[in-house]
Design a protein around this motif. Structure first.
Motif, PDB file in Angstrom:
ATOM      1  N   PHE A 257       0.743  -1.425  -0.149  1.00  0.00           N
ATOM      2  CA  PHE A 257      -0.239   0.005   0.390  1.00  0.00           C
ATOM      3  C   PHE A 257       0.586   1.137  -0.155  1.00  0.00           C
ATOM      4  O   PHE A 257       0.213   2.531  -0.392  1.00  0.00           O
ATOM      5  N   LYS A 261       0.103   3.713  -2.501  1.00  0.00           N
ATOM      6  CA  LYS A 261       0.106   5.500  -2.421  1.00  0.00           C
ATOM      7  C   LYS A 261       1.219   6.077  -3.119  1.00  0.00           C
ATOM      8  O   LYS A 261       0.919   7.710  -3.634  1.00  0.00           O
ATOM      9  N   ILE A 268      -4.630  -2.138  -6.955  1.00  0.00           N
ATOM     10  CA  ILE A 268      -3.914  -3.088  -6.767  1.00  0.00           C
ATOM     11  C   ILE A 268      -4.956  -4.630  -6.598  1.00  0.00           C
ATOM     12  O   ILE A 268      -6.501  -4.505  -6.942  1.00  0.00           O
ATOM     13  N   ALA A 302      -5.256  -1.098   6.282  1.00  0.00           N
ATOM     14  CA  ALA A 302      -4.688  -0.975   4.960  1.00  0.00           C
ATOM     15  C   ALA A 302      -5.866  -0.495   4.072  1.00  0.00           C
ATOM     16  O   ALA A 302      -5.643   0.926   3.304  1.00  0.00           O
ATOM     17  N   ASN A 309      -6.791   5.561   1.570  1.00  0.00           N
ATOM     18  CA  ASN A 309      -5.372   5.236   0.490  1.00  0.00           C
ATOM     19  C   ASN A 309      -6.238   6.347  -0.780  1.00  0.00           C
ATOM     20  O   ASN A 309      -7.302   5.271  -1.300  1.00  0.00           O
ATOM     21  N   VAL A 312      -6.117   4.574  -3.957  1.00  0.00           N
ATOM     22  CA  VAL A 312      -6.052   3.353  -4.549  1.00  0.00           C
ATOM     23  C   VAL A 312      -7.304   2.768  -4.455  1.00  0.00           C
ATOM     24  O   VAL A 312      -8.378   2.829  -3.523  1.00  0.00           O
ATOM     25  N   VAL A 314      -8.273  -1.510  -5.096  1.00  0.00           N
ATOM     26  CA  VAL A 314      -8.411  -2.505  -4.536  1.00  0.00           C
ATOM     27  C   VAL A 314      -8.824  -3.804  -5.352  1.00  0.00           C
ATOM     28  O   VAL A 314     -10.433  -3.647  -5.366  1.00  0.00           O
TER      29      VAL A 314
END
Length: 410
Positions: A257, A261, A268, A302, A309, A312, A314
């Motif tokens: 992570f 970032k 991800i 996370a 985040n 980001v 996921v």
């Protein structure tokens, strides 16, 4: 090794027992040319092996050789004589003094220690031990995942895709799964034009979980996202977090992570997330599962903890949703679950067309019949059928794939 080699070379030049710039003479030359004429000032016997001969200052030394660059400034002897026996040499000098009626020549004895020669027997074993541990450390690093430093074991093993190494898979290459593609494409569109969504006040889901039976195209969907997105794509398997060392999994999550970032906005992707996302508090009857739970706790923090985040997203894939921890599935972590079911009849037709376009086929192959005969097949099964047909055609010396049932009837 380079330092040791330089040490030996300089030791040879500075501390060698012999001087290469000094001429070596025989006893007959020493006696006839200098000793009987009384021109010898002194003789210095080194380690009972070499006699350094020093002449008087009044002697013409025109035949003396030039000294080397390492000999400048040193009190070098004029000649050297190699001794066979010290006692014999002393007798010869005394006989010459008595025979030629000479004043006694000053003979001194010096013992010089070559420290490099004495140190090498100690340095060599130490060097071999250091070399052995160096190769053992390199082998241990390779077994623990590589890296130039042993501390790199805690770093993530994520493969990074960017503009230079994008996968060749695109959304157009995925047949069927129209609903799943629509939801996934929303993420790509958001990353391409974030202002349009922010103007409405919409927030993109932080996480998307791809769920479905094996072979339905979960990993291929992630490859298409990596190929279509104009942002970095970090791909990692759930098993890559698992390690025999305590704390390594959580460290790799933090490092993953942190990388994301730094490259935000980015995506991800964690494949087979059930390897680290299993429900906590279970399967402890035989052995402790603390390392897996520590890795999961770090992943939960996370995904949605005190640290934001921003940028980001996921993505994760699994075919074992029932074993995942409930905290992992709540909104704010994996907000959206995208189910990739087995293809229906129309989707199977589309999948057959995609795979048959890559091989040579005869015109009498009916895609509708093949799709009807493969009920319950996943996309990976259909791809395998087409590949097996191509292998059989090559095995039977044919340049194209045919419908075997039609050939038997004919």
């Amino acid at each position: 090794m380079l330092f040791l080699g330089l040490l030996i070379i300089f030791g040879f030049y500075f501390f060698g027992q012999t001087n290469s710039s000094t001429q070596v003479i025989t006893w007959q030359q020493l006696e006839e040319k200098y000793l009987q004429k009384g021109q010898v000032e002194s003789i210095e016997i080194i380690n009972k092996k070499i006699a350094n001969v020093y002449l008087k200052d009044s002697v013409n030394k025109a035949d003396e050789k030039d000294t080397g660059i390492f000999d400048q400034g040193l009190n070098n002897p004029d000649y050297q004589y190699t001794l066979g026996s010290v006692e014999t040499f002393e007798d010869k000098v005394q006989k010459a003094e008595a025979e030629y009626n000479l004043s006694p020549v000053n003979v001194s004895y010096v013992y010089r220690t070559n420290w490099l020669e004495n140190l090498l027997p100690w340095l060599l074993p130490i060097f071999l031990i250091v070399l052995f541990f160096y190769f053992m450390r390199k082998r241990a690093q390779q077994s623990m995942g590589g890296g130039n430093n042993i501390f790199s074991i805690g770093k993530s093993k994520a493969k990074i895709y960017d503009e230079t190494n994008k996968p060749s898979v695109r959304f157009k290459d995925i047949a069927g799964l129209d609903e799943a593609k629509t939801e996934v494409q929303e993420v790509v569109h958001y990353l391409r034009d974030t202002r349009k969504y922010e103007a409405v006040g919409a927030k993109i889901p932080k996480g998307m979980l791809l769920v479905g039976p094996p072979g339905t195209g979960k990993t291929m969907m992630a490859k298409a996202v990596a190929g279509e997105a104009n942002v970095p794509f970090l791909s990692m398997s759930g098993s890559d977090f698992v390690e025999m060392f305590v704390g390594v999994g959580a460290s790799r999550v933090r490092n993953l992570f942190k990388q994301a970032k730094e490259k935000a906005p980015c995506i991800i992707f964690i494949d087979e997330i059930d390897a680290i996302g299993r429900s906590r508090g279970k399967a402890k009857s035989m052995q402790s599962n603390d390392e897996q739970e520590n890795t999961l706790n770090q992943l939960l923090q996370a995904l949605d903890g005190f640290e934001t985040n921003s940028g980001v997203i996921v993505m994760a894939a699994t075919n074992r949703r029932d074993v995942l921890d409930k905290a992992l599935l709540r909104p704010g972590r994996f907000d959206r679950e995208i189910y990739l079911d087995l293809p229906n009849l129309e989707e199977r037709k589309a999948i057959f067309k995609v795979h048959l376009d890559t091989i040579n086929v005869k015109n009498d192959i009916e895609v509708n019949i093949l799709a009807a005969q493969t009920a319950g097949f996943a996309g990976a099964n259909i791809a395998n059928i087409c590949n097996e047909a191509a292998l059989m055609a090559a095995r039977n010396e044919r340049d194209y794939v045919i419908n075997s049932s039609c050939e038997l009837k004919g």
